[in-house]
Design a protein around this motif. Structure first.
Motif, PDB file in Angstrom:
ATOM      1  N   VAL A   1      39.335  41.521  38.974  1.00 12.71           N
ATOM      2  CA  VAL A   1      38.346  42.530  39.359  1.00 12.71           C
ATOM      3  C   VAL A   1      38.430  43.821  38.548  1.00 12.71           C
ATOM      4  O   VAL A   1      37.732  44.790  38.865  1.00 12.71           O
ATOM      5  N   HIS A   2      39.250  43.855  37.491  1.00  7.50           N
ATOM      6  CA  HIS A   2      39.465  45.120  36.800  1.00  7.50           C
ATOM      7  C   HIS A   2      38.183  45.707  36.211  1.00  7.50           C
ATOM      8  O   HIS A   2      38.091  46.912  36.005  1.00  7.50           O
ATOM      9  N   GLN A   3      37.169  44.862  35.980  1.00 11.59           N
ATOM     10  CA  GLN A   3      35.893  45.372  35.465  1.00 11.59           C
ATOM     11  C   GLN A   3      34.787  45.370  36.514  1.00 11.59           C
ATOM     12  O   GLN A   3      33.803  46.083  36.356  1.00 11.59           O
ATOM     13  N   THR A   4      34.958  44.607  37.561  1.00 14.17           N
ATOM     14  CA  THR A   4      33.878  44.452  38.537  1.00 14.17           C
ATOM     15  C   THR A   4      34.070  45.264  39.810  1.00 14.17           C
ATOM     16  O   THR A   4      33.099  45.520  40.522  1.00 14.17           O
ATOM     17  N   SER A   5      35.301  45.663  40.107  1.00 10.94           N
ATOM     18  CA  SER A   5      35.548  46.450  41.319  1.00 10.94           C
ATOM     19  C   SER A   5      36.557  47.553  41.018  1.00 10.94           C
ATOM     20  O   SER A   5      37.768  47.366  41.210  1.00 10.94           O
ATOM     21  N   PRO A   6      36.083  48.701  40.544  1.00 12.07           N
ATOM     22  CA  PRO A   6      37.007  49.802  40.229  1.00 12.07           C
ATOM     23  C   PRO A   6      37.870  50.223  41.408  1.00 12.07           C
ATOM     24  O   PRO A   6      39.032  50.615  41.218  1.00 12.07           O
ATOM     25  N   ALA A   7      37.352  50.136  42.617  1.00 13.74           N
ATOM     26  CA  ALA A   7      38.129  50.568  43.784  1.00 13.74           C
ATOM     27  C   ALA A   7      39.324  49.652  44.014  1.00 13.74           C
ATOM     28  O   ALA A   7      40.437  50.122  44.290  1.00 13.74           O
ATOM     29  N   ILE A   8      39.116  48.343  43.922  1.00 16.48           N
ATOM     30  CA  ILE A   8      40.234  47.415  44.087  1.00 16.48           C
ATOM     31  C   ILE A   8      41.214  47.572  42.930  1.00 16.48           C
ATOM     32  O   ILE A   8      42.432  47.584  43.123  1.00 16.48           O
ATOM     33  N   ALA A   9      40.689  47.696  41.707  1.00 19.89           N
ATOM     34  CA  ALA A   9      41.562  47.868  40.547  1.00 19.89           C
ATOM     35  C   ALA A   9      42.446  49.100  40.702  1.00 19.89           C
ATOM     36  O   ALA A   9      43.645  49.069  40.392  1.00 19.89           O
ATOM     37  N   ALA A  10      41.860  50.190  41.196  1.00 15.02           N
ATOM     38  CA  ALA A  10      42.633  51.417  41.387  1.00 15.02           C
ATOM     39  C   ALA A  10      43.715  51.226  42.447  1.00 15.02           C
ATOM     40  O   ALA A  10      44.847  51.723  42.297  1.00 15.02           O
ATOM     41  N   ALA A  11      43.392  50.503  43.520  1.00 13.49           N
ATOM     42  CA  ALA A  11      44.382  50.247  44.568  1.00 13.49           C
ATOM     43  C   ALA A  11      45.517  49.371  44.049  1.00 13.49           C
ATOM     44  O   ALA A  11      46.691  49.577  44.394  1.00 13.49           O
ATOM     45  N   CYS A  12      45.174  48.401  43.210  1.00  9.83           N
ATOM     46  CA  CYS A  12      46.194  47.535  42.621  1.00  9.83           C
ATOM     47  C   CYS A  12      47.076  48.324  41.660  1.00  9.83           C
ATOM     48  O   CYS A  12      48.309  48.162  41.647  1.00  9.83           O
ATOM     49  N   ASP A  13      46.448  49.184  40.857  1.00  3.78           N
ATOM     50  CA  ASP A  13      47.214  50.036  39.943  1.00  3.78           C
ATOM     51  C   ASP A  13      48.172  50.924  40.718  1.00  3.78           C
ATOM     52  O   ASP A  13      49.344  51.080  40.350  1.00  3.78           O
ATOM     53  N   ALA A  14      47.684  51.516  41.783  1.00  5.00           N
ATOM     54  CA  ALA A  14      48.532  52.392  42.600  1.00  5.00           C
ATOM     55  C   ALA A  14      49.729  51.629  43.158  1.00  5.00           C
ATOM     56  O   ALA A  14      50.857  52.145  43.198  1.00  5.00           O
ATOM     57  N   SER A  15      49.505  50.385  43.582  1.00  3.40           N
ATOM     58  CA  SER A  15      50.580  49.571  44.141  1.00  3.40           C
ATOM     59  C   SER A  15      51.639  49.251  43.090  1.00  3.40           C
ATOM     60  O   SER A  15      52.846  49.441  43.310  1.00  3.40           O
ATOM     61  N   ILE A  16      51.194  48.768  41.937  1.00  3.49           N
ATOM     62  CA  ILE A  16      52.138  48.399  40.883  1.00  3.49           C
ATOM     63  C   ILE A  16      52.868  49.634  40.361  1.00  3.49           C
ATOM     64  O   ILE A  16      54.086  49.618  40.151  1.00  3.49           O
ATOM     65  N   SER A  17      52.138  50.715  40.165  1.00  4.04           N
ATOM     66  CA  SER A  17      52.740  51.936  39.625  1.00  4.04           C
ATOM     67  C   SER A  17      53.739  52.549  40.594  1.00  4.04           C
ATOM     68  O   SER A  17      54.798  53.048  40.185  1.00  4.04           O
ATOM     69  N   ALA A  18      53.421  52.520  41.877  1.00  4.63           N
ATOM     70  CA  ALA A  18      54.345  53.072  42.874  1.00  4.63           C
ATOM     71  C   ALA A  18      55.646  52.282  42.903  1.00  4.63           C
ATOM     72  O   ALA A  18      56.737  52.848  43.025  1.00  4.63           O
ATOM     73  N   HIS A  19      55.541  50.962  42.791  1.00  5.94           N
ATOM     74  CA  HIS A  19      56.758  50.152  42.762  1.00  5.94           C
ATOM     75  C   HIS A  19      57.556  50.449  41.495  1.00  5.94           C
ATOM     76  O   HIS A  19      58.793  50.578  41.539  1.00  5.94           O
ATOM     77  N   ALA A  20      56.867  50.579  40.356  1.00  4.69           N
ATOM     78  CA  ALA A  20      57.562  50.897  39.102  1.00  4.69           C
ATOM     79  C   ALA A  20      58.314  52.216  39.214  1.00  4.69           C
ATOM     80  O   ALA A  20      59.410  52.368  38.658  1.00  4.69           O
ATOM     81  N   GLU A  21      57.750  53.164  39.940  1.00  9.90           N
ATOM     82  CA  GLU A  21      58.402  54.472  40.086  1.00  9.90           C
ATOM     83  C   GLU A  21      59.746  54.366  40.798  1.00  9.90           C
ATOM     84  O   GLU A  21      60.662  55.157  40.528  1.00  9.90           O
ATOM     85  N   THR A  22      59.885  53.403  41.696  1.00 15.59           N
ATOM     86  CA  THR A  22      61.171  53.259  42.381  1.00 15.59           C
ATOM     87  C   THR A  22      62.241  52.777  41.402  1.00 15.59           C
ATOM     88  O   THR A  22      63.417  53.152  41.536  1.00 15.59           O
ATOM     89  N   ILE A  23      61.859  51.968  40.423  1.00 19.49           N
ATOM     90  CA  ILE A  23      62.800  51.504  39.407  1.00 19.49           C
ATOM     91  C   ILE A  23      63.008  52.589  38.354  1.00 19.49           C
ATOM     92  O   ILE A  23      64.103  52.751  37.809  1.00 19.49           O
ATOM     93  N   GLU A  24      61.954  53.335  38.074  1.00 15.53           N
ATOM     94  CA  GLU A  24      62.030  54.420  37.091  1.00 15.53           C
ATOM     95  C   GLU A  24      63.139  55.408  37.436  1.00 15.53           C
ATOM     96  O   GLU A  24      63.866  55.887  36.550  1.00 15.53           O
ATOM     97  N   ALA A  25      63.284  55.733  38.721  1.00 14.30           N
ATOM     98  CA  ALA A  25      64.309  56.692  39.129  1.00 14.30           C
ATOM     99  C   ALA A  25      65.700  56.186  38.771  1.00 14.30           C
ATOM    100  O   ALA A  25      66.548  56.951  38.266  1.00 14.30           O
ATOM    101  N   ASP A  26      65.961  54.898  39.013  1.00 19.88           N
ATOM    102  CA  ASP A  26      67.270  54.337  38.676  1.00 19.88           C
ATOM    103  C   ASP A  26      67.470  54.287  37.163  1.00 19.88           C
ATOM    104  O   ASP A  26      68.577  54.532  36.670  1.00 19.88           O
TER     105      ASP A  26
END
Length: 205
Positions: A117-142
């Protein structure tokens, strides 16, 4: 990976829990509202009472996934290591160890959805990005703490490496789907662990 609640409290809970399973099995585009209602044991009227559209459900499902996986990883044993590099390496072991069950049971909901949906549903894409990025941030701190502890001065950043771990993991899920099982994903994670060890001067087998 975390599993849906065994006793959902509301129709909305049931629909969201059903979405985690059905979308990971069929993909977002192939999943219909009827599929979700059947899996949740609710009426279509109940669905549209809680979600104005399938895309609204997709956004809510991504957020639901983030909440469930956030709690799951927050309580994982790799946090118990005193050395931040040990935490990062143990995190990768943990990601390999939870490649259990069928493909829909260990693959990632938000990774599955955003590919479609990255081209067809910007709202879902943004929610997915937020999810993946937030998880990455927990590893980033370590990773950042490990860089300080081991005196790493490099042209790469903790954020970049944290996002790279997620890129490898999402790619590993794609390979698992293509190959029909988790073995290739587990090997990809082993290679990632070797790479991280190389960056910190700690060879891994």
């Amino acid at each position: 990976m975390p599993t849906p609640r065994t006793a959902p409290r509301t129709a909305r809970d049931k629909i969201l829990d059903a979405a985690l399973s059905v979308i990971r099995t069929k993909g977002y585009s192939a999943t219909t509202v009827d599929d979700l209602c059947a899996a949740a044991g609710v009426t279509k009227g109940a669905f549209f009472h809680h979600f104005e559209s399938k895309d609204a459900l997709g956004v809510a499902a991504a957020n639901h996934w983030s909440a469930m996986t956030g709690g799951f990883f927050a309580s994982a044993p790799y946090h118990g290591h005193a050395d931040p590099l040990d935490r990062v390496l143990a995190y990768l072991d943990f990601r390999r160890d939870i490649l259990l069950g069928t493909l829909p049971e260990f693959t990632c909901l938000v990774g599955t959805m955003v590919q479609e949906v990255h081209q067809t549903s910007p709202a879902i894409a943004a929610a997915c990005d937020a999810s993946i990025s937030a998880h990455a941030e927990t590893i980033e701190a370590d990773i950042a703490d490990a860089m300080k502890r081991y005196g790493i001065a490099a042209d790469w950043t903790a954020k970049g490496l944290a996002l790279h771990t997620q890129a490898v993991l999402q790619g590993a899920f794609i390979l698992a789907k293509a190959k029909g099982g988790p073995a290739v994903a587990a090997e990809s994670i082993r290679h990632l662990k070797r790479y991280v060890g190389f960056l910190f001067g700690r060879p891994q087998t």
